[in-house]
Design a protein around this motif. Structure first.
Motif, PDB file in Angstrom:
ATOM      1  N   ILE A   1       0.827  -1.209   0.000  1.00 17.45           N
ATOM      2  CA  ILE A   1       0.000   0.000   0.000  1.00 17.45           C
ATOM      3  C   ILE A   1       0.860   1.257   0.000  1.00 17.45           C
ATOM      4  O   ILE A   1       0.498   2.274  -0.614  1.00 17.45           O
ATOM      5  CB  ILE A   1      -0.984   0.000   1.194  1.00 17.45           C
ATOM      6  N   ASP A   2       2.014   1.216   0.659  1.00 19.53           N
ATOM      7  CA  ASP A   2       2.887   2.395   0.695  1.00 19.53           C
ATOM      8  C   ASP A   2       3.402   2.739  -0.698  1.00 19.53           C
ATOM      9  O   ASP A   2       3.412   3.905  -1.100  1.00 19.53           O
ATOM     10  CB  ASP A   2       4.070   2.145   1.633  1.00 19.53           C
ATOM     11  N   ALA A   3       3.856   1.722  -1.440  1.00 15.59           N
ATOM     12  CA  ALA A   3       4.371   1.952  -2.791  1.00 15.59           C
ATOM     13  C   ALA A   3       3.281   2.470  -3.715  1.00 15.59           C
ATOM     14  O   ALA A   3       3.507   3.377  -4.531  1.00 15.59           O
ATOM     15  CB  ALA A   3       4.974   0.659  -3.351  1.00 15.59           C
ATOM     16  N   VAL A   4       2.070   1.907  -3.581  1.00 13.41           N
ATOM     17  CA  VAL A   4       0.945   2.347  -4.408  1.00 13.41           C
ATOM     18  C   VAL A   4       0.624   3.812  -4.144  1.00 13.41           C
ATOM     19  O   VAL A   4       0.464   4.618  -5.067  1.00 13.41           O
ATOM     20  CB  VAL A   4      -0.302   1.475  -4.130  1.00 13.41           C
ATOM     21  N   MET A   5       0.554   4.181  -2.874  1.00 17.00           N
ATOM     22  CA  MET A   5       0.145   5.542  -2.528  1.00 17.00           C
ATOM     23  C   MET A   5       1.234   6.567  -2.834  1.00 17.00           C
ATOM     24  O   MET A   5       0.920   7.735  -3.100  1.00 17.00           O
ATOM     25  CB  MET A   5      -0.263   5.612  -1.050  1.00 17.00           C
TER      26      MET A   5
ATOM     27  N   ARG B   1       2.435  11.379  -6.066  1.00 19.97           N
ATOM     28  CA  ARG B   1       3.241  12.154  -7.022  1.00 19.97           C
ATOM     29  C   ARG B   1       2.427  12.583  -8.231  1.00 19.97           C
ATOM     30  O   ARG B   1       2.593  13.689  -8.741  1.00 19.97           O
ATOM     31  CB  ARG B   1       4.427  11.314  -7.494  1.00 19.97           C
ATOM     32  N   TRP B   2       1.571  11.684  -8.710  1.00 21.25           N
ATOM     33  CA  TRP B   2       0.854  11.965  -9.953  1.00 21.25           C
ATOM     34  C   TRP B   2      -0.330  12.901  -9.745  1.00 21.25           C
ATOM     35  O   TRP B   2      -0.598  13.779 -10.573  1.00 21.25           O
ATOM     36  CB  TRP B   2       0.407  10.660 -10.606  1.00 21.25           C
TER      37      TRP B   2
ATOM     38  N   GLU C   1      -1.666  14.795  -0.644  1.00 26.70           N
ATOM     39  CA  GLU C   1      -1.038  14.334   0.594  1.00 26.70           C
ATOM     40  C   GLU C   1      -1.715  13.043   1.024  1.00 26.70           C
ATOM     41  O   GLU C   1      -2.929  12.898   0.899  1.00 26.70           O
ATOM     42  CB  GLU C   1      -1.159  15.391   1.690  1.00 26.70           C
ATOM     43  N   ILE C   2      -0.928  12.110   1.539  1.00 25.50           N
ATOM     44  CA  ILE C   2      -1.450  10.815   1.989  1.00 25.50           C
ATOM     45  C   ILE C   2      -1.367  10.752   3.510  1.00 25.50           C
ATOM     46  O   ILE C   2      -0.305  11.000   4.094  1.00 25.50           O
ATOM     47  CB  ILE C   2      -0.672   9.648   1.371  1.00 25.50           C
ATOM     48  N   VAL C   3      -2.487  10.427   4.145  1.00 16.11           N
ATOM     49  CA  VAL C   3      -2.528  10.289   5.605  1.00 16.11           C
ATOM     50  C   VAL C   3      -3.076   8.906   5.942  1.00 16.11           C
ATOM     51  O   VAL C   3      -4.171   8.534   5.488  1.00 16.11           O
ATOM     52  CB  VAL C   3      -3.403  11.376   6.253  1.00 16.11           C
TER      53      VAL C   3
ATOM     54  N   LYS D   1      -7.207  18.142  -0.969  1.00 13.33           N
ATOM     55  CA  LYS D   1      -6.029  17.534  -1.601  1.00 13.33           C
ATOM     56  C   LYS D   1      -5.390  16.482  -0.700  1.00 13.33           C
ATOM     57  O   LYS D   1      -4.216  16.152  -0.850  1.00 13.33           O
ATOM     58  CB  LYS D   1      -5.004  18.623  -1.929  1.00 13.33           C
ATOM     59  N   THR D   2      -6.161  15.949   0.227  1.00 13.93           N
ATOM     60  CA  THR D   2      -5.653  14.933   1.141  1.00 13.93           C
ATOM     61  C   THR D   2      -6.459  13.642   0.986  1.00 13.93           C
ATOM     62  O   THR D   2      -7.685  13.674   0.962  1.00 13.93           O
ATOM     63  CB  THR D   2      -5.728  15.404   2.605  1.00 13.93           C
ATOM     64  N   ILE D   3      -5.754  12.533   0.883  1.00 12.62           N
ATOM     65  CA  ILE D   3      -6.390  11.217   0.825  1.00 12.62           C
ATOM     66  C   ILE D   3      -6.106  10.495   2.138  1.00 12.62           C
ATOM     67  O   ILE D   3      -4.932  10.290   2.510  1.00 12.62           O
ATOM     68  CB  ILE D   3      -5.862  10.375  -0.360  1.00 12.62           C
ATOM     69  N   TYR D   4      -7.158  10.139   2.836  1.00 11.90           N
ATOM     70  CA  TYR D   4      -7.030   9.401   4.095  1.00 11.90           C
ATOM     71  C   TYR D   4      -7.237   7.921   3.819  1.00 11.90           C
ATOM     72  O   TYR D   4      -8.199   7.526   3.154  1.00 11.90           O
ATOM     73  CB  TYR D   4      -8.065   9.892   5.115  1.00 11.90           C
ATOM     74  N   ILE D   5      -6.337   7.103   4.333  1.00  7.85           N
ATOM     75  CA  ILE D   5      -6.461   5.650   4.223  1.00  7.85           C
ATOM     76  C   ILE D   5      -6.995   5.158   5.556  1.00  7.85           C
ATOM     77  O   ILE D   5      -6.332   5.276   6.592  1.00  7.85           O
ATOM     78  CB  ILE D   5      -5.114   5.002   3.885  1.00  7.85           C
ATOM     79  N   LEU D   6      -8.209   4.614   5.524  1.00  4.87           N
ATOM     80  CA  LEU D   6      -8.918   4.283   6.765  1.00  4.87           C
ATOM     81  C   LEU D   6      -8.556   2.897   7.271  1.00  4.87           C
ATOM     82  O   LEU D   6      -8.120   2.041   6.527  1.00  4.87           O
ATOM     83  CB  LEU D   6     -10.432   4.387   6.514  1.00  4.87           C
TER      84      LEU D   6
END
Length: 392
Positions: free
Chosen positions: A331-335, A340-341, A345-347, A387-392
């Protein structure tokens, strides 16, 4: 991997038809027990109305295209098995489609309608796909935003003509019978940008998002063709036996004469990855050198450990074809790729999934489409806020 999923699909079909043997049922039960999502899938398949809906969906899709996508990865080196697998393709029917999409977590089908999502992800207008764009910094310090520049010649300096082509490529041309001096240019992309450049020696470079490359405007006055890379780039190097082509990153140097290769040297990645597609290259890192053959990848860790392994090169250069192709990525590599694209921001909230992700989706898809496809694995959920994506 997909070979096993097709076998499981056969067991599902046999179970639904009531023709499964006791031994086959035990194997299917074992597979179902490995994931709650698989059990939910089987419950849905047992519901006649749901199953009929999936059959209707199966009738609507392009089965030939799906077959091509599935078998491309399954049997790259086992062409003799294509015919035997293809014979029972129709028998697998809807179960294969459902299993490959929902249970196996494969994202090959990027044409699903958005009402098939597993959770609500809003179509957030603040998050847009990346685009063709970059900034060129000339030797005199002038900065040119290439997305704003008109096609045609954009600069000329000391016998070197710099142009932007109609297809969005930066091109260098050394004019004959003119005094030519060599300065340095820098081509840089922000998050959400990608660009392609034809260097003065004929080498083509694809620059990924959040990357930069520094290079001479003319190589003829240099004994080597050295460029400096930050981030990720794919190179198709023009052959010149008298002048080796050298790519220098923060941790290593890669030396070639003429070949095709990709270097991923993002500072937020755990390793510098150099992958060879054609020819031969020498990778220097931490006072070690490795010579790569096509299909091999050099892996240089932050601690300086340099290792070589064989890899599937297609997922590695998929970004040059404007695709995300996940190949056993965590999941880290995917996010990191998504961040970048889409310039987001990933939280992370809660426990991170340890599952691996596989599949392909266009980089020009809206971010909510990509996230919905990831959610179809049943192992991860998202929330988008600005602009933030939260991974629940």
């Amino acid at each position: 991997m997909l070979k096993n999923e097709f076998h499981i699909s056969q067991l599902i079909v046999a179970h639904l038809r009531g023709t499964i043997t006791e031994a086959e049922q035990l194997k299917l039960d074992e597979w179902l027990s490995e994931s709650p999502m698989r059990a939910r899938l089987m419950d849905e398949l047992r519901e006649e109305s749901h199953f009929n809906k999936e059959l209707m969906f199966f009738d609507e899709v392009d089965k030939d295209a799906i077959w091509t996508k599935l078998t491309k990865k399954l049997i790259q080196d086992e062409t003799s098995k294509v015919s035997s697998i293809k014979k029972y393709w129709k028998a697998l029917a809807a179960a294969s489609i459902i299993l490959a999409v929902f249970a196996a977590g494969m994202l090959y089908y990027n044409n699903f309608s958005t009402d098939r999502t597993l959770s609500a992800i809003s179509n957030n207008n603040e998050v847009n796909p990346g685009k063709i764009g970059a900034t060129l910094t000339l030797a005199n310090g002038e900065r040119i935003k290439l997305s704003d520049a008109a096609n045609g010649q954009i600069s000329e300096d000391a016998g070197v003509r710099i142009s932007k082509s109609a297809n969005g490529q930066l091109e260098y041309e050394v004019e004959e019978n003119k005094h030519v001096s060599s300065g340095y240019n820098v081509l840089s992309t922000a998050k959400g940008e990608t660009y392609k450049v034809l260097l003065p020696d004929g080498t083509q470079v694809w620059l990924n998002a959040a990357s930069s490359i520094r290079y001479p405007t003319n190589f003829s006055s240099h004994s080597t063709r050295k460029v400096l890379l930050e981030g990720e780039a794919y190179f198709e190097v023009a052959s010149d036996t008298s002048r080796p082509f050298i790519v220098k990153t923060n941790m290593q140097e890669t030396k070639v004469l003429g070949t095709h290769f990709n270097i991923n040297s993002y500072s937020d990645e755990p390793n510098v990855l150099t992958t060879l597609l054609k020819g031969s290259i020498s990778v220097y890192g931490d006072n070690k050198v490795k010579i790569l053959k096509p299909g091999q990848q050099a892996n240089l860790s932050k601690s300086g450990n340099l290792q070589v392994r064989r890899v599937d090169t297609e997922p590695i250069i998929s970004w040059t074809k404007n695709e995300f192709m996940f190949d056993g990525d965590n999941i880290d590599a995917v996010m990191r790729k998504i961040a970048r694209w889409y310039n987001v921001e990933i939280v992370y909230q809660g426990v991170r999934t340890t599952d691996k992700f596989n599949g392909t989706v266009s980089r020009f898809s809206e971010v909510h489409e990509v996230l919905q496809l990831l959610e179809k694995t049943g192992t991860v959920k998202f929330r988008v806020d600005g602009k933030t994506i939260y991974i629940l």
